[in-house]
Design a protein around this motif. Structure first.
Motif, PDB file in Angstrom:
ATOM      1  N   LEU A 121       2.440  -3.098  -0.109  1.00 32.43           N
ATOM      2  CA  LEU A 121       2.916  -3.077   1.256  1.00 32.43           C
ATOM      3  C   LEU A 121       1.972  -4.062   2.037  1.00 32.43           C
ATOM      4  CD1 LEU A 121       4.675  -2.646   3.616  1.00 32.43           C
ATOM      5  CD2 LEU A 121       3.289  -0.613   3.967  1.00 32.43           C
ATOM      6  N   ASN A 122       2.471  -5.255   2.645  1.00 34.91           N
ATOM      7  CA  ASN A 122       1.610  -6.077   3.633  1.00 34.91           C
ATOM      8  C   ASN A 122       2.012  -5.937   4.847  1.00 34.91           C
ATOM      9  OD1 ASN A 122       0.301  -8.283   4.894  1.00 34.91           O
ATOM     10  ND2 ASN A 122       0.142  -9.395   3.257  1.00 34.91           N
ATOM     11  N   LYS A 123       1.459  -5.146   5.742  1.00 36.12           N
ATOM     12  CA  LYS A 123       2.039  -4.935   7.040  1.00 36.12           C
ATOM     13  C   LYS A 123       1.828  -5.887   7.920  1.00 36.12           C
ATOM     14  CE  LYS A 123       1.303  -1.063   9.382  1.00 36.12           C
ATOM     15  NZ  LYS A 123       0.751  -0.049  10.090  1.00 36.12           N
ATOM     16  N   SER A 124       0.774  -6.791   7.841  1.00 36.14           N
ATOM     17  CA  SER A 124       0.690  -7.966   8.682  1.00 36.14           C
ATOM     18  C   SER A 124       1.634  -8.942   8.395  1.00 36.14           C
ATOM     19  CB  SER A 124      -0.828  -8.517   8.535  1.00 36.14           C
ATOM     20  OG  SER A 124      -0.912  -8.956   7.154  1.00 36.14           O
ATOM     21  N   ALA A 125       2.067  -8.885   6.783  1.00 31.19           N
ATOM     22  CA  ALA A 125       3.136 -10.041   6.791  1.00 31.19           C
ATOM     23  C   ALA A 125       4.531  -9.381   6.917  1.00 31.19           C
ATOM     24  CB  ALA A 125       2.971 -10.500   5.381  1.00 31.19           C
ATOM     25  N   LYS A 126       4.787  -8.046   7.196  1.00 32.73           N
ATOM     26  CA  LYS A 126       5.945  -7.302   7.133  1.00 32.73           C
ATOM     27  C   LYS A 126       6.754  -7.658   5.626  1.00 32.73           C
ATOM     28  CE  LYS A 126       6.732  -6.916  11.844  1.00 32.73           C
ATOM     29  NZ  LYS A 126       5.586  -7.892  12.678  1.00 32.73           N
ATOM     30  N   HIS A 127       5.878  -7.357   4.540  1.00 31.31           N
ATOM     31  CA  HIS A 127       6.446  -7.614   3.316  1.00 31.31           C
ATOM     32  C   HIS A 127       5.930  -6.492   2.436  1.00 31.31           C
ATOM     33  CE1 HIS A 127       7.538 -10.105  -0.063  1.00 31.31           C
ATOM     34  NE2 HIS A 127       6.535  -9.658  -0.695  1.00 31.31           N
ATOM     35  N   LEU A 128       6.924  -6.335   1.613  1.00 31.64           N
ATOM     36  CA  LEU A 128       6.590  -5.366   0.380  1.00 31.64           C
ATOM     37  C   LEU A 128       7.399  -5.801  -0.954  1.00 31.64           C
ATOM     38  CD1 LEU A 128       8.719  -2.130   0.623  1.00 31.64           C
ATOM     39  CD2 LEU A 128       9.076  -3.855   2.242  1.00 31.64           C
ATOM     40  N   SER A 129       6.698  -5.313  -1.917  1.00 27.08           N
ATOM     41  CA  SER A 129       7.220  -5.898  -3.176  1.00 27.08           C
ATOM     42  C   SER A 129       7.214  -4.696  -4.226  1.00 27.08           C
ATOM     43  CB  SER A 129       6.383  -7.107  -3.685  1.00 27.08           C
ATOM     44  OG  SER A 129       5.262  -6.647  -3.878  1.00 27.08           O
ATOM     45  N   LEU A 130       8.078  -4.807  -4.964  1.00 26.99           N
ATOM     46  CA  LEU A 130       7.983  -3.932  -6.166  1.00 26.99           C
ATOM     47  C   LEU A 130       7.678  -4.497  -7.572  1.00 26.99           C
ATOM     48  CD1 LEU A 130       8.639  -0.759  -7.470  1.00 26.99           C
ATOM     49  CD2 LEU A 130      11.158  -1.946  -7.622  1.00 26.99           C
ATOM     50  N   HIS A 131       6.616  -4.040  -8.269  1.00 31.50           N
ATOM     51  CA  HIS A 131       6.360  -4.742  -9.450  1.00 31.50           C
ATOM     52  C   HIS A 131       6.692  -3.615 -10.653  1.00 31.50           C
ATOM     53  CE1 HIS A 131       3.078  -7.489  -8.003  1.00 31.50           C
ATOM     54  NE2 HIS A 131       4.112  -7.467  -7.019  1.00 31.50           N
ATOM     55  N   ILE A 132       7.505  -4.274 -11.677  1.00 30.49           N
ATOM     56  CA  ILE A 132       7.773  -3.448 -12.721  1.00 30.49           C
ATOM     57  C   ILE A 132       7.007  -4.128 -14.032  1.00 30.49           C
ATOM     58  CG2 ILE A 132       9.626  -2.539 -14.218  1.00 30.49           C
ATOM     59  CD1 ILE A 132      11.318  -2.893 -11.953  1.00 30.49           C
ATOM     60  N   VAL A 133       6.067  -3.293 -14.805  1.00 27.52           N
ATOM     61  CA  VAL A 133       5.620  -3.785 -15.640  1.00 27.52           C
ATOM     62  C   VAL A 133       5.226  -2.560 -16.694  1.00 27.52           C
ATOM     63  CG1 VAL A 133       3.259  -4.786 -16.558  1.00 27.52           C
ATOM     64  CG2 VAL A 133       3.967  -5.263 -14.320  1.00 27.52           C
ATOM     65  N   PRO A 134       5.702  -2.781 -18.004  1.00 26.48           N
ATOM     66  CA  PRO A 134       6.349  -3.972 -18.631  1.00 26.48           C
ATOM     67  C   PRO A 134       7.937  -3.739 -18.242  1.00 26.48           C
ATOM     68  CG  PRO A 134       5.927  -2.356 -20.304  1.00 26.48           C
ATOM     69  CD  PRO A 134       5.295  -1.719 -19.118  1.00 26.48           C
ATOM     70  N   LEU A 157      10.292  -7.734  -7.394  1.00 26.12           N
ATOM     71  CA  LEU A 157      11.211  -7.806  -6.403  1.00 26.12           C
ATOM     72  C   LEU A 157      10.708  -7.874  -4.909  1.00 26.12           C
ATOM     73  CD1 LEU A 157      12.184  -5.560  -8.651  1.00 26.12           C
ATOM     74  CD2 LEU A 157      14.284  -6.491  -7.877  1.00 26.12           C
ATOM     75  N   ASN A 158      10.821  -8.556  -4.083  1.00 28.86           N
ATOM     76  CA  ASN A 158      10.472  -8.647  -2.695  1.00 28.86           C
ATOM     77  C   ASN A 158      11.269  -8.269  -1.690  1.00 28.86           C
ATOM     78  OD1 ASN A 158       7.905 -10.341  -3.533  1.00 28.86           O
ATOM     79  ND2 ASN A 158       9.180 -11.831  -4.250  1.00 28.86           N
ATOM     80  N   CYS A 159      10.854  -7.929  -0.454  1.00 24.59           N
ATOM     81  CA  CYS A 159      11.335  -7.394   0.357  1.00 24.59           C
ATOM     82  C   CYS A 159      10.666  -7.964   1.960  1.00 24.59           C
ATOM     83  CB  CYS A 159      11.625  -6.044   0.443  1.00 24.59           C
ATOM     84  SG  CYS A 159      12.313  -5.127   1.937  1.00 24.59           S
ATOM     85  N   ASP A 160      11.271  -8.283   3.078  1.00 28.80           N
ATOM     86  CA  ASP A 160      10.751  -8.512   4.070  1.00 28.80           C
ATOM     87  C   ASP A 160      11.368  -7.659   5.253  1.00 28.80           C
ATOM     88  OD1 ASP A 160      10.827 -11.542   2.824  1.00 28.80           O
ATOM     89  OD2 ASP A 160       8.892 -10.862   3.663  1.00 28.80           O
ATOM     90  N   TYR A 161      10.668  -7.224   6.071  1.00 28.40           N
ATOM     91  CA  TYR A 161      11.384  -6.386   7.350  1.00 28.40           C
ATOM     92  C   TYR A 161      10.748  -7.310   8.780  1.00 28.40           C
ATOM     93  CZ  TYR A 161       6.995  -3.747   7.516  1.00 28.40           C
ATOM     94  OH  TYR A 161       5.326  -3.667   7.515  1.00 28.40           O
ATOM     95  N   THR A 162      11.526  -6.760   9.751  1.00 27.69           N
ATOM     96  CA  THR A 162      11.254  -7.524  10.985  1.00 27.69           C
ATOM     97  C   THR A 162      10.562  -6.326  12.029  1.00 27.69           C
ATOM     98  OG1 THR A 162      13.771  -7.396  11.606  1.00 27.69           O
ATOM     99  CG2 THR A 162      12.878  -9.222  10.571  1.00 27.69           C
ATOM    100  N   ASN A 163      11.280  -5.098  11.792  1.00 24.35           N
ATOM    101  CA  ASN A 163      10.767  -4.143  12.615  1.00 24.35           C
ATOM    102  C   ASN A 163       9.518  -3.541  12.425  1.00 24.35           C
ATOM    103  OD1 ASN A 163      10.827  -1.913  14.586  1.00 24.35           O
ATOM    104  ND2 ASN A 163      13.011  -1.378  14.101  1.00 24.35           N
ATOM    105  N   SER A 164       8.654  -3.480  13.221  1.00 26.24           N
ATOM    106  CA  SER A 164       7.096  -3.084  13.033  1.00 26.24           C
ATOM    107  C   SER A 164       7.219  -1.727  13.211  1.00 26.24           C
ATOM    108  CB  SER A 164       6.195  -3.839  14.113  1.00 26.24           C
ATOM    109  OG  SER A 164       6.643  -3.809  15.340  1.00 26.24           O
ATOM    110  N   MET A 165       8.202  -1.121  13.725  1.00 24.15           N
ATOM    111  CA  MET A 165       8.196   0.265  13.966  1.00 24.15           C
ATOM    112  C   MET A 165       8.344   1.033  12.841  1.00 24.15           C
ATOM    113  SD  MET A 165       7.465   0.697  17.096  1.00 24.15           S
ATOM    114  CE  MET A 165       7.707   2.481  17.187  1.00 24.15           C
ATOM    115  N   PHE A 166       8.959   0.297  11.861  1.00 29.40           N
ATOM    116  CA  PHE A 166       9.137   1.246  10.401  1.00 29.40           C
ATOM    117  C   PHE A 166       7.815   1.551   9.851  1.00 29.40           C
ATOM    118  CE2 PHE A 166      13.413   0.215  10.485  1.00 29.40           C
ATOM    119  CZ  PHE A 166      13.862  -1.079  10.094  1.00 29.40           C
ATOM    120  N   ASP A 167       7.812   2.768   9.290  1.00 24.27           N
ATOM    121  CA  ASP A 167       6.524   3.260   8.775  1.00 24.27           C
ATOM    122  C   ASP A 167       6.637   3.858   7.325  1.00 24.27           C
ATOM    123  OD1 ASP A 167       6.456   6.224  11.040  1.00 24.27           O
ATOM    124  OD2 ASP A 167       7.859   5.526   9.562  1.00 24.27           O
TER     125      ASP A 167
END
Lengths: 108, 117
Positions: free
Chosen positions: A66-79, A21-31
């Motif tokens: 979390l990929n801060k440079s891309a402002k992207h995070l993802s959730l992996h569920i396995v299995p 599951l993917n998520c993108d954010y725009t505010n670089s102040m989120f920590d």
């Protein structure tokens, strides 16, 4: 304005496979970032979180990247399991801002 | 330990009427938050109480919405007069604190579904 975006409203995977599951954010102040899981007629429940100083956090079958440079995070569920079927919300702080959610369906 | 509870679970009112939603946080939690989800969209922050004080009410849509937390325990959110666009699910969450600590986990109630006709 929507500072946290989940562009996939739904995702369907087979039991035992990986769910991403993917998520993108725009505010670089989120920590700090969180994933919540929501079943019908219930409130969101906390699943897993990650601080901006990390790029990965793992808890059992759940891993958040979390990929801060891309402002992207993802959730992996396995299995993936049928009981994982729910709406997953990505959130960022502060104050808490949520994405629109992704409905995950895990098929037996 | 009891979780966050909200009352009512569902409310149907006509435009122009008043509705009051109630939230009982987890006992001992100083922080209480209100959120709203409209039409399957994102969950939006409304406001944040620390005990009885409003810490952040930047998300309140307009002055038709009034939130209170007298005594720092339960909270109410009143909508007066209600408009069609107020329809949605209103969630309450609480956390132990201290306020502003990002790792402070919020626990959500089941929500109140408000329908304005």
């Amino acid at each position: 304005d929507q500072q946290v975006k989940q562009n996939s409203p739904s995702l369907s995977v087979q039991e035992g496979r990986i769910s991403i599951l993917n998520c993108d954010y725009t505010n670089s102040m989120f920590d700090y970032f969180l994933w919540y899981k929501k079943y019908p007629a219930e409130g969101p429940t906390f699943l897993i979180s990650i601080s901006s100083i990390k790029d990965k956090n793992e808890d059992g079958r759940f891993t958040v990247f979390l990929n801060k440079s891309a402002k992207h995070l993802s959730l992996h569920i396995v299995p993936s399991q049928p009981g994982d079927s729910a709406v997953y919300f990505c959130a960022a702080l502060l104050p808490m801002r949520f994405g629109a959610g992704t409905r995950l369906t895990v098929k037996p | 330990e009891a979780g966050v509870t909200q009352f009512p679970s569902h409310s149907v009112i006509e435009k122009g009427q008043t509705v009051t939603l109630r939230c009982d946080p987890i006992s001992g939690h100083d922080n209480l938050y209100w959120y709203r989800r409209v039409m399957g969209k994102e969950i939006k922050f409304l406001l944040h109480f620390v005990k009885e004080s409003k810490q952040d009410e930047s998300g309140m849509p307009n002055n038709r919405f009034l939130a209170e937390r007298t005594g720092g325990t339960y909270s109410t959110l009143k909508v007066q007069p209600a408009e069609l666009e107020d329809s949605g699910v209103y969630f309450c969450a609480s956390s132990q604190g201290p306020a502003g600590v990002v790792t402070d986990t919020q626990y959500f109630g089941p929500g109140t579904r408000l329908t304005v006709l």
